[in-house]
Design a protein around this motif. Structure first.
Motif, PDB file in Angstrom:
ATOM      1  N   VAL A 218       0.838  -1.206   0.000  1.00 40.66           N
ATOM      2  CA  VAL A 218       0.000   0.000   0.000  1.00 40.66           C
ATOM      3  C   VAL A 218       0.874   1.258   0.000  1.00 40.66           C
ATOM      4  O   VAL A 218       2.072   1.190   0.258  1.00 40.66           O
ATOM      5  CB  VAL A 218      -0.960   0.016   1.210  1.00 40.66           C
ATOM      6  N   ALA A 219       0.244   2.406  -0.298  1.00 43.87           N
ATOM      7  CA  ALA A 219       0.972   3.688  -0.345  1.00 43.87           C
ATOM      8  C   ALA A 219       0.007   4.823  -0.037  1.00 43.87           C
ATOM      9  O   ALA A 219      -1.210   4.671  -0.154  1.00 43.87           O
ATOM     10  CB  ALA A 219       1.577   3.889  -1.741  1.00 43.87           C
TER      11      ALA A 219
ATOM     12  N   ILE B 118       3.433   7.883  -2.124  1.00 42.64           N
ATOM     13  CA  ILE B 118       4.579   7.859  -1.206  1.00 42.64           C
ATOM     14  C   ILE B 118       4.520   6.582  -0.370  1.00 42.64           C
ATOM     15  O   ILE B 118       3.445   6.176   0.063  1.00 42.64           O
ATOM     16  CB  ILE B 118       4.548   9.135  -0.335  1.00 42.64           C
ATOM     17  N   GLU B 119       5.661   5.964  -0.207  1.00 43.67           N
ATOM     18  CA  GLU B 119       5.741   4.742   0.611  1.00 43.67           C
ATOM     19  C   GLU B 119       7.160   4.611   1.145  1.00 43.67           C
ATOM     20  O   GLU B 119       7.927   5.583   1.066  1.00 43.67           O
ATOM     21  CB  GLU B 119       5.258   3.516  -0.191  1.00 43.67           C
ATOM     22  N   MET B 120       7.528   3.456   1.696  1.00 48.33           N
ATOM     23  CA  MET B 120       8.766   3.400   2.469  1.00 48.33           C
ATOM     24  C   MET B 120       9.769   2.328   2.006  1.00 48.33           C
ATOM     25  O   MET B 120      10.741   2.072   2.701  1.00 48.33           O
ATOM     26  CB  MET B 120       8.415   3.218   3.961  1.00 48.33           C
TER      27      MET B 120
ATOM     28  N   PHE C 160       6.679   7.934   7.724  1.00 50.68           N
ATOM     29  CA  PHE C 160       5.255   7.843   7.398  1.00 50.68           C
ATOM     30  C   PHE C 160       4.732   9.274   7.366  1.00 50.68           C
ATOM     31  O   PHE C 160       4.852  10.003   8.341  1.00 50.68           O
ATOM     32  CB  PHE C 160       4.490   7.021   8.444  1.00 50.68           C
TER      33      PHE C 160
ATOM     34  N   SER D 287      -3.813   3.566   0.269  1.00 46.79           N
ATOM     35  CA  SER D 287      -4.477   3.295   1.557  1.00 46.79           C
ATOM     36  C   SER D 287      -4.852   4.584   2.269  1.00 46.79           C
ATOM     37  O   SER D 287      -5.644   4.570   3.221  1.00 46.79           O
ATOM     38  CB  SER D 287      -3.562   2.483   2.473  1.00 46.79           C
TER      39      SER D 287
HETATM   40  N1  ADE Z   1       2.445   3.882   3.167  1.00 45.61           N
HETATM   41  C1  ADE Z   1       1.096   4.030   3.150  1.00 45.61           C
HETATM   42  N2  ADE Z   1       0.745   5.286   3.435  1.00 45.61           N
HETATM   43  C2  ADE Z   1       1.902   5.963   3.648  1.00 45.61           C
HETATM   44  C3  ADE Z   1       2.193   7.312   4.001  1.00 45.61           C
HETATM   45  N3  ADE Z   1       1.218   8.210   4.182  1.00 45.61           N
HETATM   46  N4  ADE Z   1       3.503   7.675   4.145  1.00 45.61           N
HETATM   47  C4  ADE Z   1       4.480   6.748   3.964  1.00 45.61           C
HETATM   48  N5  ADE Z   1       4.259   5.472   3.644  1.00 45.61           N
HETATM   49  C5  ADE Z   1       2.982   5.070   3.486  1.00 45.61           C
END
Ligand code: ADE
Length: 232
Positions: free
Chosen positions: A78-79, A174-176, A153, A199
């Motif tokens: 998810v992101a 954006i994700e990690m 996050f 998400s």
């Molecule tokens: N993964 C899902 N939502 C995120 C967010 N708002 N920031 C970073 N990684 C995420």
């Protein structure tokens, strides 16, 4: 040994459906990581959980490559949305990805570029990208886009305060982990693509949406990846 595709997700909720729907043939442990040799709807593959963030993603990805020599790597999960056209449940297939939090501007390097190198954007494999784009999810859109990765996050307020994420870096979500996977695959010359379902949105309460919805929406990424496997 014929080479198999590998699928990585960061969290249990992001790989749960693969383990539920597939047949696990063998488990391999390495430090805290487990690599599942599986059969998913008739396709042999490797599935693994990296944990969250760029370092764990890079470790998992490099070990997977060294031990299993996968034919390709798909990162799934998810992101958060940066692009306002995205709704919760929509999917972004990476055209490319970048680490948004590497910042050598003080030394004259553009934000997102690894210092003293020209490495910044990592292009997804075109074939994998196109196969993912040809999938279908009921009631949601699939977009091709740019994934930005960092070890933070971001809430709605954080995203507002970091407008360079969409103004300058043209990120769609954006994700990690994705940017770390892109870098490791690029160094090892392994084709990759990232498939992320939205998400949480920049106009909502990201932390709340994420906590409520990531289990549910991870299913859309799973659906796309399982449609991809027989076409690889
Ligand atoms: N993964 C899902 N939502 C995120 C967010 N708002 N920031 C970073 N990684 C995420």
């Amino acid at each position: 040994m014929s080479r198999k595709p590998a699928i990585i997700g960061a969290m249990d909720s992001e790989i749960a459906m693969y383990l539920e729907h597939g047949e696990v043939l063998q488990e391999h442990s390495w430090h805290e990581f487990t690599f599942y040799e599986m059969n998913l709807n008739g396709t042999p593959c490797i599935v693994s959980k990296s944990g969250i963030g760029k370092v764990l993603a890079a470790m998992t990805c490099q070990h997977l490559i060294d031990k299993f020599e996968p034919s390709e790597i798909i990162f799934t999960g998810v992101a958060g949305a940066l692009n306002t056209k995205l709704d919760i449940g929509d999917v972004i297939v990476s055209r490319d990805c970048m680490q948004h939090d590497i910042d050598g501007r003080a030394l004259g390097f553009p934000r997102g570029t690894i210092l003293f190198s020209d490495k910044s954007l990592f292009n997804a494999d075109e074939r994998l990208h196109d196969i993912a784009m040809s999938a279908y999810v009921d009631g949601h859109e699939i977009y091709s886009g740019r994934i930005l990765t960092g070890d933070q996050f971001f809430t709605h307020k954080d995203i507002e305060e970091h407008s360079y994420l969409y103004d300058e870096m043209n990120g769609d979500c954006i994700e990690m982990e994705g940017g770390a996977i892109g870098l490791v695959c690029n160094e090892n010359k392994i084709p990759f693509v990232i498939v992320r379902t939205i998400s949480d949105k920049a106009d909502g309460s990201a932390a709340e949406d994420f906590s409520k919805l990531h289990h549910l929406v991870a299913g859309n990424s799973y659906s796309i990846v399982s449609q991809m496997l027989p076409k690889l």
